[in-house]
Design an enzyme around this catalytic site. Structure first.
Site, PDB file in Angstrom:
ATOM      1  NE  ARG A   1      47.011  52.680  22.659  1.00  0.00           N
ATOM      2  CZ  ARG A   1      47.027  51.810  21.656  1.00  0.00           C
ATOM      3  NH1 ARG A   1      47.641  50.671  21.803  1.00  0.00           N
ATOM      4  NH2 ARG A   1      46.431  52.080  20.516  1.00  0.00           N
ATOM      5  CB  ILE A   2      47.230  60.244  23.552  1.00  0.00           C
ATOM      6  CG1 ILE A   2      48.049  59.577  22.449  1.00  0.00           C
ATOM      7  CG2 ILE A   2      47.706  61.683  23.779  1.00  0.00           C
ATOM      8  CD1 ILE A   2      47.929  60.233  21.075  1.00  0.00           C
TER       9      ILE A   2
ATOM     10  CG  HIS B   1      48.347  68.597  13.320  1.00  0.00           C
ATOM     11  ND1 HIS B   1      47.321  68.099  12.555  1.00  0.00           N
ATOM     12  CD2 HIS B   1      48.721  67.568  14.132  1.00  0.00           C
ATOM     13  CE1 HIS B   1      47.089  66.833  12.871  1.00  0.00           C
ATOM     14  NE2 HIS B   1      47.932  66.488  13.836  1.00  0.00           N
ATOM     15  CB  ILE B   2      53.712  70.786  16.543  1.00  0.00           C
ATOM     16  CG1 ILE B   2      53.132  71.773  17.550  1.00  0.00           C
ATOM     17  CG2 ILE B   2      54.121  71.497  15.278  1.00  0.00           C
ATOM     18  CD1 ILE B   2      54.117  72.284  18.523  1.00  0.00           C
ATOM     19  N   GLY B   3      51.539  68.100  17.757  1.00  0.00           N
ATOM     20  CA  GLY B   3      51.428  67.240  18.943  1.00  0.00           C
ATOM     21  C   GLY B   3      52.576  66.258  19.099  1.00  0.00           C
ATOM     22  CB  SER B   4      53.521  63.313  17.304  1.00  0.00           C
ATOM     23  OG  SER B   4      53.359  63.671  15.942  1.00  0.00           O
TER      24      SER B   4
ATOM     25  NE  ARG C   1      44.118  63.745  12.430  1.00  0.00           N
ATOM     26  CZ  ARG C   1      45.225  63.419  13.093  1.00  0.00           C
ATOM     27  NH1 ARG C   1      45.569  64.083  14.195  1.00  0.00           N
ATOM     28  NH2 ARG C   1      45.998  62.446  12.673  1.00  0.00           N
TER      29      ARG C   1
ATOM     30  CD  GLU D   1      45.437  70.557  10.969  1.00  0.00           C
ATOM     31  OE1 GLU D   1      46.278  69.719  10.586  1.00  0.00           O
ATOM     32  OE2 GLU D   1      44.913  70.524  12.086  1.00  0.00           O
TER      33      GLU D   1
ATOM     34  CG  ASP E   1      48.741  70.518  17.905  1.00  0.00           C
ATOM     35  OD1 ASP E   1      49.493  71.390  17.419  1.00  0.00           O
ATOM     36  OD2 ASP E   1      48.964  69.304  17.809  1.00  0.00           O
TER      37      ASP E   1
HETATM   38  C1  DGY Z   1      49.104  61.779  14.594  1.00  0.00           C
HETATM   39  O1  DGY Z   1      50.050  60.992  14.660  1.00  0.00           O
HETATM   40  O2  DGY Z   1      47.970  61.444  14.256  1.00  0.00           O
HETATM   41  C2  DGY Z   1      49.417  63.208  14.900  1.00  0.00           C
HETATM   42  O3  DGY Z   1      48.283  63.983  15.007  1.00  0.00           O
HETATM   43  C3  DGY Z   1      50.311  63.748  13.816  1.00  0.00           C
HETATM   44  O4  DGY Z   1      49.591  63.746  12.616  1.00  0.00           O
END
Ligand code: DGY
Length: 328
Positions: free
Chosen positions: A154-155, A284-287, A236, A265, A260
């Site tokens: 979905r992303i 790691h700030i995608g969301s 990831r 990490e 990201d």
């Molecule tokens: C997720 O929701 O998996 C994002 O990568 C934040 O960890």
């Protein structure tokens, strides 16, 4: 009343929801709770709210009453699914509420890497902007190029929509199953993995991390990419062989990368990727927007409360669906 442990700070709305339905304790120490401290806090917990802590046999040995672990993330590679199955522990995640936000960030990385935004920002701020030949500052276009998405979940779909409708990009994708709806609405083309690598201007990785996707991108895969191509990873870090990526960037086998996520990490300051001007890095700030992280925390709280009060949580991870907690 069920007892839960909240292992990280969450917004007031999510905490209030938990308080309404459960007894709860929360981590109030400085910084992030350590694994040892967390394990010490779980002797009588029925439920746990976390982000990313590894849940395995060693961990579960310390939590004899635990019925459910609720992740504030869509990824759940921190779950040892077999260990959780054996012990009847339900695991939940937070899909969907973050799709559009992660897609925004993927586009930001594509644009930043192609137009060298962080590198040129640094140059301007360091007072190194001089009049003269501008060609050394040129980047490459994003619009009209071919984007290859590996992992059309979905992303991935939200990224494809932005790229197609906003930037007139051609979309090709590789996925476990074909997505006829994306082929119809966006003209996305399903491509075998190697073909996608060979013919994309941007290769974007958006797969979950599983044993099958570990180091999916290695030396051989980077060699297949165009020399002018840009690699983006919003999945990831473990899906990429970082040494191979570093080498591909150093030897100009590919043009640039936007990352990201990292194998380790927080990333070590000695990681050679951090020394390369043609890599855009993020922590790691995608969301990570206020709105989306609040929505994720509230959904995680709802999953947790449902699981410990005997209801069906809305987002049990697929591998643990149908799991009944065997604990009273
Ligand atoms: C997720 O929701 O998996 C994002 O990568 C934040 O960890």
């Amino acid at each position: 009343m069920a007892k839960v442990y909240v292992a990280r700070p969450i917004p007031p709305e999510a905490e209030a929801y938990i308080a309404e339905h459960c007894e709860y304790e929360k981590w109030e120490g400085d910084g992030q709770i350590t694994r040892e401290e967390l394990m010490r806090s779980l002797s009588d917990a029925d439920g746990l709210l976390i982000t990313g802590e590894r849940i395995d046999d060693e961990f579960l040995d310390h939590a004899p009453k635990l019925k459910a672990v609720s992740n504030i993330s869509v990824g759940y590679n921190n779950f040892d699914l077999e260990a959780m199955k054996r012990r009847g522990v339900i695991g939940t995640n937070t899909p969907d509420v973050l799709n559009e936000t992660v897609a925004d960030l993927a586009l930001a990385l594509m644009l930043s890497a192609a137009r060298r935004v962080p590198e040129l920002d640094r140059m301007v701020k360091e007072g190194k902007w001089e009049k003269g030949d501008e060609e050394p500052l040129y980047g490459v276009d994003v619009h009209g190029k071919t984007l290859g998405i590996i992992g059309m979940g979905r992303i991935g779909e939200a990224i494809a929509r932005r790229a197609r409708l906003g930037f007139n990009m051609k979309i090709q994708y590789y996925n476990r199953r074909r997505k006829p709806e994306m082929e119809g609405t966006l003209g996305a083309v399903y491509a075998p993995f190697d073909d996608l690598l060979q013919t994309s201007d941007f290769v974007l990785l958006m797969v979950p991390f599983t044993p099958e996707t570990r180091r999916l991108m290695g030396r051989e895969q980077f060699r297949m990419m165009k020399k002018s191509a840009i690699f983006i990873n919003t999945s990831r870090g473990q899906t990429v062989d970082e040494e191979a990526l570093t080498e591909a960037l150093q030897t100009k086998e590919i043009l640039a990368a936007g990352l990201d996520v990292f194998e380790q990490e927080p990333v070590s300051k000695d990681n050679p990727l951090l020394k390369l001007p043609n890599v855009v890095t993020l922590p790691h700030i995608g969301s990570a927007t206020h709105q989306t992280r609040s929505a994720m925390a509230l959904l995680a709280a709802k999953n947790l409360v449902a699981a410990v009060t005997g209801e069906e949580p809305p987002n049990v991870v697929p591998e643990l669906k149908g799991q009944q907690s065997i604990k009273q």
